[in-house]
Scaffold this motif. Structure first.
Motif, short mmCIF file in Angstrom:
data_model
loop_
_atom_site.label_atom_id
_atom_site.label_comp_id
_atom_site.label_asym_id
_atom_site.label_seq_id
_atom_site.Cartn_x
_atom_site.Cartn_y
_atom_site.Cartn_z
N PRO A 327 0.80 -1.23 0.00
CA PRO A 327 0.00 0.00 0.00
C PRO A 327 0.83 1.28 0.00
O PRO A 327 0.33 2.34 -0.39
N GLU A 328 2.07 1.19 0.46
CA GLU A 328 2.94 2.38 0.49
C GLU A 328 4.28 2.07 -0.17
O GLU A 328 5.34 2.46 0.33
N LEU A 329 4.23 1.41 -1.31
CA LEU A 329 5.45 0.98 -1.98
C LEU A 329 6.33 2.16 -2.38
O LEU A 329 7.53 2.17 -2.13
N LEU A 330 5.73 3.19 -2.98
CA LEU A 330 6.50 4.36 -3.40
C LEU A 330 7.04 5.13 -2.19
O LEU A 330 8.16 5.64 -2.22
N HIS A 331 6.26 5.20 -1.13
CA HIS A 331 6.68 5.91 0.07
C HIS A 331 7.93 5.25 0.66
O HIS A 331 8.90 5.94 1.02
N LEU A 332 7.90 3.91 0.74
CA LEU A 332 9.03 3.20 1.31
C LEU A 332 10.24 3.27 0.38
O LEU A 332 11.39 3.36 0.83
N ALA A 333 10.00 3.24 -0.93
CA ALA A 333 11.09 3.33 -1.90
C ALA A 333 11.84 4.65 -1.75
O ALA A 333 13.07 4.70 -1.79
N VAL A 334 11.09 5.75 -1.57
CA VAL A 334 11.72 7.07 -1.40
C VAL A 334 12.47 7.13 -0.08
O VAL A 334 13.60 7.63 -0.01
N THR A 335 11.88 6.58 0.98
CA THR A 335 12.53 6.58 2.30
C THR A 335 13.86 5.83 2.26
O THR A 335 14.84 6.23 2.90
N LEU A 336 13.91 4.75 1.48
CA LEU A 336 15.12 3.92 1.41
C LEU A 336 16.08 4.39 0.32
O LEU A 336 17.03 3.68 0.00
N ASP A 337 15.84 5.57 -0.25
CA ASP A 337 16.74 6.17 -1.24
C ASP A 337 16.84 5.33 -2.51
O ASP A 337 17.93 4.94 -2.96
N CYS A 338 15.69 5.06 -3.08
CA CYS A 338 15.61 4.27 -4.32
C CYS A 338 16.26 5.04 -5.48
O CYS A 338 16.08 6.25 -5.60
N PRO A 339 17.03 4.38 -6.34
CA PRO A 339 17.61 5.05 -7.50
C PRO A 339 16.53 5.65 -8.40
O PRO A 339 15.45 5.04 -8.56
N PRO A 340 16.77 6.82 -8.98
CA PRO A 340 15.74 7.51 -9.77
C PRO A 340 15.15 6.69 -10.91
O PRO A 340 13.95 6.69 -11.13
N ALA A 370 11.03 15.62 0.17
CA ALA A 370 11.31 17.01 0.52
C ALA A 370 11.73 17.17 1.98
O ALA A 370 12.45 18.11 2.32
N SER A 371 11.31 16.25 2.84
CA SER A 371 11.63 16.36 4.27
C SER A 371 12.79 15.46 4.69
O SER A 371 13.08 15.34 5.86
N THR A 372 13.47 14.81 3.72
CA THR A 372 14.58 13.91 4.04
C THR A 372 15.83 14.39 3.30
O THR A 372 16.11 13.95 2.18
N PRO A 373 16.61 15.29 3.89
CA PRO A 373 17.75 15.88 3.19
C PRO A 373 18.93 14.94 2.98
O PRO A 373 19.80 15.21 2.18
N GLY A 374 18.96 13.81 3.71
CA GLY A 374 20.13 12.93 3.62
C GLY A 374 20.11 11.99 2.43
O GLY A 374 21.03 11.18 2.26
N LEU A 375 19.09 12.08 1.60
CA LEU A 375 18.99 11.16 0.46
C LEU A 375 20.08 11.45 -0.56
O LEU A 375 20.29 12.60 -0.95
N VAL A 376 20.75 10.39 -1.01
CA VAL A 376 21.80 10.54 -2.03
C VAL A 376 21.21 11.05 -3.33
O VAL A 376 21.79 11.87 -4.03
N HIS A 377 20.02 10.55 -3.66
CA HIS A 377 19.38 10.91 -4.93
C HIS A 377 18.27 11.94 -4.72
O HIS A 377 17.33 12.00 -5.52
N GLY A 378 18.34 12.73 -3.65
CA GLY A 378 17.24 13.61 -3.28
C GLY A 378 16.67 14.45 -4.39
O GLY A 378 15.49 14.35 -4.72
N CYS A 379 17.49 15.30 -5.01
CA CYS A 379 17.00 16.19 -6.07
C CYS A 379 16.47 15.42 -7.27
O CYS A 379 15.44 15.79 -7.86
N ASN A 380 17.17 14.37 -7.66
CA ASN A 380 16.74 13.58 -8.81
C ASN A 380 15.42 12.89 -8.53
O ASN A 380 14.56 12.78 -9.41
N VAL A 381 15.25 12.42 -7.30
CA VAL A 381 14.00 11.76 -6.92
C VAL A 381 12.85 12.76 -6.97
O VAL A 381 11.76 12.47 -7.47
N ILE A 382 13.08 13.97 -6.45
CA ILE A 382 12.05 15.02 -6.49
C ILE A 382 11.71 15.37 -7.94
O ILE A 382 10.53 15.53 -8.30
N ALA A 383 12.72 15.47 -8.79
CA ALA A 383 12.48 15.78 -10.21
C ALA A 383 11.63 14.71 -10.87
O ALA A 383 10.71 15.01 -11.65
N VAL A 384 11.91 13.45 -10.56
CA VAL A 384 11.15 12.34 -11.14
C VAL A 384 9.68 12.43 -10.73
O VAL A 384 8.77 12.30 -11.57
N MET A 385 9.42 12.68 -9.46
CA MET A 385 8.03 12.71 -8.98
C MET A 385 7.29 13.95 -9.45
O MET A 385 6.09 13.88 -9.75
#
Length: 479
Positions: A327-340, A370-385
């Motif tokens: 039910p929260e697959l995308l949410h968990l993927a973002v939390t775990l720093d999924c590659p873009p 947006a609330s997890t600054p430690g993500l390696v792919h942070g900006c790229n993940v935001i751009a994708v979404m």
């Protein structure tokens, strides 16, 4: 015949090398396979004491038979069966490298020998399963913990099965015949692992409990060596879901290893598209993936594996990846720093989750990023979404924070400065909206944030003010 009825002697302790050893070590190919089989069986029955000899490497005749790569498995079955009938204890003997005969079976690939002898690949693989079952049956009758015996690298038999080399080295192949063989090899690989998992269950042993010298469980090994499939992951987790949390000595768990593998596969896919002169924007690429015209079979398989691992991590059980969606697959993927790139594939498979809030705090996947600054792919993940769903930029969390406010609070580094800009461009109205908790406009939030680079902070404030100058007028009560 009782276990260990015949003592083990090294070759140097014997007056001369036994004929049985000469037969099992004959790599010259002078004997035809049927004659080799008959000779080994005849020698075992006539001189059973020779089955207890070891060579300088600690190999018994059973080790040597299992290691023979120039004899197809079809001709090995009766030889292995006879050796175990004469001396069952051979099944649990380890050589100088810590290998039992079971390890030797899993380490040896002899499909080419079967082809040379005119045996079908299918027949050879069925014979391999028979050999595996014969040795397992003997091991379980003598010592149930024999399945956990490790090589000098710390690998159990299940580790060896999961690390078993791929004829195609894990790379996709467009040749039809080769691809067909690869599918057959994958199915055979899954069958062998299934046999070993069932043996662990019968013996009351943990499927993923053993770790090798690197701390890898069988599940992590399968993912590392790109031998995993959704069926294999499901099989390994079915009786031991808790192993999804186990970390190796590098601190990686199964999901992190999967993401690492995904980066390699997705990069290869992207390179393939680039070589075909396909140039797409992020939004075009997302829609192309949604139509699944450029999504490879490997990427779709990774989506199913993600679903299985996420279910095991969240709920302690596995689910059918084809029918049950986390039910929260995308949410968990973002939390775990999924590659873009993998995230794009997940979004294309489950686009509805982009606008759903997480149960615990009401945050959408975009708000989580947006609330997890430690993500390696942070900006790229935001751009994708943002490219996939601009509406998510206007959805607040349970506390009323918009993604723009969250990004301004958490992204301060120069390399991350585009994070809030991406969200602002997707939902320009957020620039002139007060935060429901702090009652601050975005430009004030930027001014109060702890940014080490004052130039970046001033630039951000100015840009936000220029996007919504009426905010300053409201604060100063200007006409």
């Amino acid at each position: 015949m009782a276990c260990y009825e015949y003592p083990y002697f090294t070759a140097s302790q014997c007056s001369s090398l036994s004929t049985l050893f000469l037969l099992t070590r004959d790599d010259t190919g002078e004997l035809t396979e049927p004659r080799w089989q008959c000779s080994v069986i005849d020698r075992c029955l006539r001189y059973p004491q020779e089955t207890g000899y070891k060579d300088s490497c600690g190999d018994t005749p059973l080790h040597r038979v299992c290691q023979r790569s120039n004899v197809s498995n079809v001709y090995k079955v009766d030889a292995v069966k006879t050796l175990l009938q004469v001396n069952k204890g051979l099944a649990i003997v380890q050589n100088s490298w810590g290998e039992t005969p079971l390890h030797c079976v899993l380490n040896t690939s002899n499909d080419y020998a079967a082809a040379a002898a005119g045996n079908s690949s299918r027949g050879n693989r069925i014979a391999e399963e028979k050999i595996l079952r014969l040795i397992l049956q003997a091991q379980l009758s003598l010592d149930r913990t024999a399945l956990l015996k490790k090589t000098y690298l710390g690998r159990t038999a299940l580790h060896e099965a999961c690390c078993r080399s791929d004829p195609n080295n894990g790379s996709p192949n467009n040749n039809t015949s080769t691809a067909g063989n690869h599918v057959s090899d994958t199915q055979q690989h899954e069958r062998l692992v299934q046999i070993l998992v069932q043996a662990h269950v019968r013996a009351g042993l943990s499927v993923n409990g053993a770790q090798n010298d690197l701390g890898d469980t069988p599940l992590i090994c399968a993912l590392k060596y790109r031998r995993a499939s959704s069926q294999l992951v499901s099989l390994l987790l079915e009786y031991d879901c808790g192993s999804v949390h186990t970390r190796n000595k590098a601190g990686w768990d199964a999901i992190r290893v999967l993401f690492s593998m995904a980066e390699e596969i997705c990069a290869a896919q992207q390179q393939s598209l680039s070589s075909n002169a396909v140039v797409m924007s992020s939004r075009d690429e997302y829609h192309d993936l949604k139509e699944q015209s450029s999504c490879s079979a490997e990427e779709l398989e990774m989506v199913e594996m993600c679903n299985l691992l996420f279910h095991a991590r969240s709920f302690g059980h596995i689910a059918d990846a084809s029918t049950t969606i986390h039910p929260e697959l995308l949410h968990l993927a973002v939390t775990l720093d999924c590659p873009p790139r993998l995230l794009r594939v997940l979004i294309a498979s489950y686009p509805d989750q982009l606008v759903l809030g997480r149960k615990c705090d009401g945050k959408t996947p975009l708000a989580i990023a947006a609330s997890t600054p430690g993500l390696v792919h942070g900006c790229n993940v935001i751009a994708v979404m943002v490219d996939a769903c601009t509406e998510a930029a206007g959805i607040p969390d349970r506390d009323g924070h918009l993604p723009l406010q969250l990004a301004l609070m958490n992204y301060h580094n120069r390399k991350d400065v585009d994070a809030w800009r991406l969200i602002m461009n997707a939902e320009i109205r957020a620039v002139s909206t007060r935060d429901k908790v702090t009652k601050l406009y975005p430009f004030v939030t930027a001014a109060l944030s702890t940014c080490r680079d004052e130039a970046i902070q001033v630039e951000s404030i100015w840009e936000l003010l220029m996007a919504a100058p009426e905010c300053l007028q409201r604060i100063c009560h200007l006409p």
